[in-house]
Scaffold this motif. Structure first.
Motif, short mmCIF file in Angstrom:
data_model
loop_
_atom_site.label_atom_id
_atom_site.label_comp_id
_atom_site.label_asym_id
_atom_site.label_seq_id
_atom_site.Cartn_x
_atom_site.Cartn_y
_atom_site.Cartn_z
N GLY A 1 55.84 30.67 6.34
CA GLY A 1 56.41 31.61 7.31
C GLY A 1 57.11 32.79 6.68
O GLY A 1 57.92 33.45 7.34
N GLN B 1 60.10 35.21 8.97
CA GLN B 1 59.48 35.57 10.25
C GLN B 1 58.19 36.35 10.05
O GLN B 1 57.91 37.34 10.74
CB GLN B 1 60.48 36.35 11.13
N ASP C 1 54.21 36.20 10.27
CA ASP C 1 53.14 35.45 10.94
C ASP C 1 52.04 35.10 9.94
O ASP C 1 51.60 35.96 9.17
CB ASP C 1 52.54 36.28 12.07
N PRO D 1 54.98 28.37 9.01
CA PRO D 1 56.43 28.31 8.83
C PRO D 1 56.97 26.90 9.05
O PRO D 1 56.39 26.09 9.77
CB PRO D 1 56.96 29.28 9.89
N GLU E 1 59.18 24.21 10.69
CA GLU E 1 59.73 24.07 12.04
C GLU E 1 60.32 22.67 12.20
O GLU E 1 59.78 21.69 11.68
CB GLU E 1 58.64 24.27 13.10
N THR F 1 60.75 19.45 18.17
CA THR F 1 61.43 19.78 19.43
C THR F 1 61.67 18.51 20.24
O THR F 1 61.03 17.48 20.05
CB THR F 1 60.58 20.75 20.26
N SER G 1 66.35 27.06 17.66
CA SER G 1 66.14 28.48 17.93
C SER G 1 64.73 28.70 18.46
O SER G 1 63.90 27.79 18.49
CB SER G 1 66.36 29.29 16.65
N SER G 2 64.44 29.94 18.88
CA SER G 2 63.12 30.24 19.46
C SER G 2 62.00 30.01 18.46
O SER G 2 60.90 29.60 18.84
CB SER G 2 63.09 31.68 19.97
N ARG G 3 62.24 30.28 17.19
CA ARG G 3 61.22 30.05 16.17
C ARG G 3 61.29 28.63 15.61
O ARG G 3 60.54 28.28 14.70
CB ARG G 3 61.37 31.07 15.04
N ARG G 4 62.22 27.84 16.09
CA ARG G 4 62.37 26.42 15.72
C ARG G 4 62.61 26.20 14.22
O ARG G 4 62.28 25.16 13.67
CB ARG G 4 61.13 25.62 16.18
N ASN G 5 63.19 27.23 13.56
CA ASN G 5 63.56 27.06 12.15
C ASN G 5 65.07 26.91 11.98
O ASN G 5 65.56 26.75 10.85
CB ASN G 5 63.05 28.23 11.31
#
Length: 439
Positions: A190, A235, A237, A271, A273, A276, A284-288
């Motif tokens: 990531g 961050q 992609d 990335p 993660e 969940t 967080s939104s990016r799950r990191n």
């Protein structure tokens, strides 16, 4: 006959190999031609851009200099006008007074001549004499000497042209290469680790500035400013091309240097993660990023998948802390095992928030400093094969693990019965408030 057939087959095979070699040779030459065209294009485009920048700069400079000279000229002329008007006015007033006196004297002379020409008329003579005494013919106005009045002059230093000329002659430089260039782009899960270096020995850098953009984007954006010569851009992609460029600011200077040649990079690694849906942790939104919340549940939060590969560096950054507990843990493991409250167990290595290091659930003698807000904990794992038939499982492997925290590290061997080139990572915190970023 067979010999001739075999010879013919050999010649045919050699011909085919020669044809394939020629194709490969032609392909390599065409690639080199393409590389030459790209190099020529870079020179042409950068030269055209440099010409435009120089022309625009000097056009602006000439306009600014002309404006400054016109403003200074107007200021000096205004000073001349002001001094002239200020000192001419008293002389004008004095001139009016003298001219009035001359007129009065001329009138008096005419009256006196008339009075004398009238004979001995005592009354007229007496009247004229009284008038003459009243005018005070012995009182003369003061007229300043030439040394007492201003004598304007202009002091213009001819050395200004020499100074300006000397500065203009050394103003601006043309460099064939920017002072810094991107040295390496290393893919990370990531993210991309960008390294750069100085290529101008005479340039003394104070700060660096790194920018990046997606290859489809119009504008670069700042991602790092500082004195380090590498930075991990997160961050990113996977499977998407990004452009990177870097510049520097010389020691004691305000302006930035020209940008380096943009470099294209991408990462094939997904990335890191967190999993969940686990009670006790908010993501967080990016799950990191994982935050230990107020839920009473206490257990291990694992990664979504075994995305840590041996040979890489896994980093945990502690963004905020809660009340530490001896069961807290950050580390890597061979497999997910639900039901445990900590990574202080078999088939796992971890560090507790108090700095204790555990291998397969056993605490090591060596300890690291306690974890605090802003701390980074890194795991570097390298696979080493021990040899066949060392145990009943038909062989053994060890992972050489380096755990670093707060500028200290411990190194140890972690023996396993099978080779693991990718691992899960995990964390566990007993009390709320702990917030950790993984990359």
């Amino acid at each position: 006959m067979r010999g001739m057939e075999k010879e013919a087959e050999t010649l045919l095979q050699e011909a085919k190999e020669s044809i394939e070699a020629a194709r490969n040779y032609g392909r390599e030459l065409r690639q080199r031609l393409q590389g030459l065209q790209q190099a020529r294009g870079q020179i042409r485009e950068s030269a055209a851009q440099s010409r435009h920048v120089v022309q625009q700069h000097f056009c602006h400079l000439k306009g600014a200099l002309l404006k400054l000279l016109d403003e200074r000229l107007a200021s000096l002329l205004q000073q001349v006008d002001s001094i002239e008007q200020e000192n001419i006015k008293p002389l004008d007033d004095c001139q009016k007074l003298i001219e009035h006196g001359v007129s009065t004297a001329e009138d008096l002379v005419r009256e006196g001549e008339i009075a004398i020409g009238g004979g001995e008329e005592n009354e007229k003579l007496c009247s004229f004499t009284k008038k003459a005494l009243h005018i005070q013919l012995d009182s003369l106005p003061e007229v300043p000497s030439l040394v007492e009045v201003p004598c304007l002059s202009a002091q213009l230093d001819d050395s200004l042209l020499t100074v300006v000329k000397d500065r203009i002659l050394i103003h601006g430089t043309i460099a064939s290469q920017p002072p810094v260039q991107i040295e390496e782009l290393v893919e990370r899960p990531g993210g991309i680790l960008v390294r750069w270096c100085k290529v101008d020995d005479d340039f003394v850098p104070q700060d660096y500035r790194l920018q990046y953009r997606k290859s489809t984007a119009d504008h670069f954006e700042d991602v790092y400013v500082g004195s380090e010569t590498e930075f991990l851009v997160l961050q990113i992609d996977p499977q998407v091309d990004y452009q990177f460029r870097v510049c520097a600011r010389g020691d004691g200077r305000q302006e930035w240097s020209p940008w380096s040649v943009p470099q294209l990079g991408h990462t094939t690694l997904v990335p890191h993660e967190w999993t969940t849906g686990l009670e006790g942790y908010s993501l967080s939104s990016r799950r990191n990023i994982a935050l230990r919340n107020d839920s009473p549940y206490c257990g291990v939060l694992y990664s979504k998948a075994p995305t840590y590969y041996c040979g890489q560096t896994l980093t945990f950054r502690i963004d905020s802390i809660g009340q530490p507990d001896k069961q807290d843990s950050l580390g890597v493991c061979v497999e997910q095992q639900n039901g445990h409250e900590s990574l202080q167990r078999d088939k796992a290595v971890c560090i507790s928030t108090n700095g204790a290091v555990f291998v397969n659930g056993k605490e090591m003698t060596n300890q690291l400093p306690p974890v605090s807000a802003g701390s980074t904990v890194t795991f570097d794992v390298e696979a080493v094969y021990l040899g066949p038939a060392i145990n009943s499982n038909g062989g053994a492997f060890k992972l050489r693990v380096t755990v670093s925290s707060n500028n200290r590290e411990v190194v140890f061997d972690w023996v396993l019965n099978q080779l693991c080139d990718k691992l899960y990572f995990g964390c566990s915190f007993t009390n709320p408030g702990w917030k950790v970023l993984v990359f």
